[in-house]
Structure formats: structure tokens, C-alpha cells
Design an enzyme around this catalytic site. Structure first.
Site, PDB file in Angstrom:
ATOM      1  CB  THR A 121      25.265  42.457  28.692  1.00 21.87           C
ATOM      2  OG1 THR A 121      25.039  43.297  29.821  1.00 21.87           O
ATOM      3  CG2 THR A 121      24.240  41.358  28.684  1.00 21.87           C
TER       4      THR A 121
ATOM      5  CE  LYS B 221      29.037  39.766  26.108  1.00 25.15           C
ATOM      6  NZ  LYS B 221      28.789  39.319  24.725  1.00 25.15           N
TER       7      LYS B 221
ATOM      8  CG  ASP C 117      43.471  28.839  25.761  1.00 30.40           C
ATOM      9  OD1 ASP C 117      44.143  29.520  26.566  1.00 30.40           O
ATOM     10  OD2 ASP C 117      43.838  27.724  25.341  1.00 30.40           O
TER      11      ASP C 117
ATOM     12  CG  ASN D 268      29.813  35.018  27.150  1.00 30.64           C
ATOM     13  OD1 ASN D 268      30.673  34.211  27.480  1.00 30.64           O
ATOM     14  ND2 ASN D 268      28.822  34.695  26.336  1.00 30.64           N
TER      15      ASN D 268
ATOM     16  CG  ASP E 204      29.406  36.199  23.023  1.00 25.02           C
ATOM     17  OD1 ASP E 204      28.311  35.853  23.478  1.00 25.02           O
ATOM     18  OD2 ASP E 204      29.992  37.234  23.400  1.00 25.02           O
TER      19      ASP E 204
ATOM     20  CB  ALA F 104      34.344  45.683  13.985  1.00 26.57           C
TER      21      ALA F 104
ATOM     22  CB  ALA G 126      28.796  39.446  18.864  1.00 26.97           C
TER      23      ALA G 126
ATOM     24  CD  GLN H 217      25.816  33.357  22.850  1.00 28.06           C
ATOM     25  OE1 GLN H 217      25.108  33.814  21.970  1.00 28.06           O
ATOM     26  NE2 GLN H 217      26.258  34.103  23.834  1.00 28.06           N
TER      27      GLN H 217
END
Length: 288
Positions: free
Chosen positions: A66, A70, A82, A91, A106, A131, A134, A252
Site C-alpha cells: 500500500t 508503492k 511495464d 503494488n 491497480d 491524482a 490509483a 486486481q
């Protein structure tokens, strides 16, 4: 003789005690017939180097992370997929005989959840609220899958422009709009809330003009607790098709398990475990 050895997976973050991911992953692994264990591990930012060393030492197959881990984990990894390279965040970690590779599921989770709901973002105009990490991942993946244009709306110009630039670097078309209270959204086919607004116990919803939402629009929310957020309830009331954050989290998770095992787990078993978790009153936290 019964084999008592369990392959270990983990979720690193802080605080992490109430994350619902353990029940989801272990349900999927059991359904696959795997004797694997998924641990919730409280890891503070300053403890991250030791946690990664422990992952190697214990020969864990991998882990989820988390924020803020990350981004901070990247220097401790051997390679990036990538998905992680383009978003600048990891993540999911895969450990292959001591070589650690970072992935980001995500954005793919949100994309897969939309596709399962019959919504293809290819050729669509998307409004992206927020922003954070995620938002960045969701924007990049939808750009890679052919979104016509992505409009990033955020209160901080610096952060919003950074996400738009990240999307453009992935080959997408993106622009930034400053978030003003009660603002009308620009014309779009899909609206995605990638902010934590509406996360339990918060009962709020993004501060926009809801006259901007209309029948034929698709509204997606990254918040997964509660699955039906005030944002989605209002969007449904106005005739929009909705995709909830619980579906995104399951997608996910499916992708992460596939990275770790090379096999696709049964999404239904994972989703049912999560829904039972919330039905029984477990207070989860947003998967950021």
C-alpha cells in the site's frame, strides 16, 4: 505423509490490521487447491528495507503493497514490469528465486472490472477524479487500451498535471482541469472517482455538479468500502451504469494471483469471500 509447508505471500503497509485482502486471497488460493498463506504485515516506511530483506530470506513468493510503499519500494527491486515502470508505482512483487520484479495491478483491475460490466474504454472520453497513485495507474492503463482522451480533475495543479503527463508518456491523450467546488464535469463517456471520498466511515461524495451525470454514462468508483458508495448511488439515481470498487479489487487480486502462480484463480470465490466479510461487519480500508 502430509506436507505442512506453506508458500507465503504477504501484504505490506501501515496500518494494515483491518485490510480485507487476506480473506479474498486465501479463498482464491483454497479454491485452486493451493496450501498457500497470505499474511498481513505491518510495515512502516522506515522498516521497508528490512521487510524486503525478510521477503527474500523467508523465500516468500510475493507481496502486495500500500502507499507510500508503492513508490518507495522501487529501489529495492531487481526489475519492473511495464505496468510499474509507466505508473512509477508497485503494488505487487513477484519473487523468482530471489529476483524481485514489481508490477502494478491497480489500473488493470479497474479496466477488467469495466470490461466485465460490458464497458470497453477504447475510443471513450474519460473524466478521472483525483491524482493519487490509483488515478495514475487507472489513467495509464485506460490510455494503453485506447481511451480517446482522459481529463484529470484535481485540486492540486502540480499533481494533476503530473498524472496527465504520465498518461501522455504512455501514449495517451490527456489534459488537466482544476477542481472547483460544485463544478460541472466536461462531456465524457466514463467518470472514475479515484479519490478516497466516500470511504467508510465517510458518507460524502465528490463535490461536483451531479447534473453532469446522465443516462448512458458509465460511473466507476475505486472506493470499495462500502461497495455501493454515495457517489455510485447518486449516479444510479440519475440513470448511469455503475462499476463498484469491490469489483475492481477482485480483478486486481485475480491478476496478482496469476502473477504469483501462473494460473487464473476463480474470481467468484474471491468476490464471495469479500462480500461475506463486509456483510459480517468487517471494517475494511481502501486499497490505495
Amino acid at each position: 505423509m502430509e506436507d505442512f509447508y506453506s508458500v507465503l505471500l504477504g501484504h505490506f503497509g501501515y496500518p494494515i490490521n483491518h485490510k480485507p485482502t487476506r480473506v479474498m486471497y486465501e479463498a482464491g488460493l483454497r479454491a485452486m487447491g493451493l496450501n498457500w498463506r497470505y499474511l498481513l504485515v505491518n510495515v512502516r516506511r522506515e522498516s521497508l528495507p528490512g521487510a524486503i530483506a525478510g521477503l527474500r530470506a523467508f523465500e516468500m513468493r510475493g507481496a502486495n503493497l500500500t502507499m507510500p510503499l508503492k513508490t518507495e519500494v522501487i529501489p529495492y527491486l531487481d526489475a519492473l514490469d511495464d505496468s510499474a515502470r509507466l505508473t512509477g508505482a508497485v503494488n505487487t512483487i513477484l519473487n523468482e528465486e530471489g529476483k524481485l520484479t514489481g508490477y502494478n495491478t491497480d489500473g488493470q483491475g479497474q479496466y477488467d472490472a469495466m470490461m466485465q460490466a460490458g464497458v470497453d474504454p477504447g475510443g471513450k472520453r474519460i473524466v478521472l477524479l483525483g491524482a493519487g497513485g490509483a488515478a495514475r495507474a487507472i489513467g495509464v492503463v485506460n490510455a494503453l487500451h485506447g481511451a480517446e482522451r482522459i481529463i484529470v480533475i484535481n485540486r492540486s495543479r502540480e499533481r494533476g498535471e503530473a498524472v496527465a503527463e504520465c498518461i501522455r508518456a504512455a501514449g495517451g491523450s490527456a489534459s488537466f482541469l482544476r477542481w472547483e467546488p460544485g463544478m460541472a464535469l466536461p462531456g465524457a463517456d466514463i467518470v472514475v472517482n479515484a479519490t478516497p471520498v466516500g470511504l467508510s466511515p465517510d458518507t460524502g461524495r465528490p463535490d461536483i455538479s451531479y447534473d453532469s451525470i446522465h443516462p448512458g454514462m458509465v460511473v466507476s468508483d475505486a472506493v470499495m468500502n462500502p461497495p455501493r458508495t454515495p457517489f455510485l448511488i447518486e449516479a444510479e439515481r440519475r440513470g448511469a451504469k455503475t462499476v463498484d470498487g469491490l469489483s475492481m479489487l477482485v480483478c486486481q487480486g485475480v491478476y496478482s494471483v496469476e502473477i504469483w502462480t501462473g494460473r487464473r484463480p476463480p474470481a467468484r470465490a474471491m468476490a464471495d469471500a469479500l462480500r461475506r466479510c463486509f456483510f459480517n461487519g468487517m471494517e475494511g480500508q481502501k486499497e490505495t
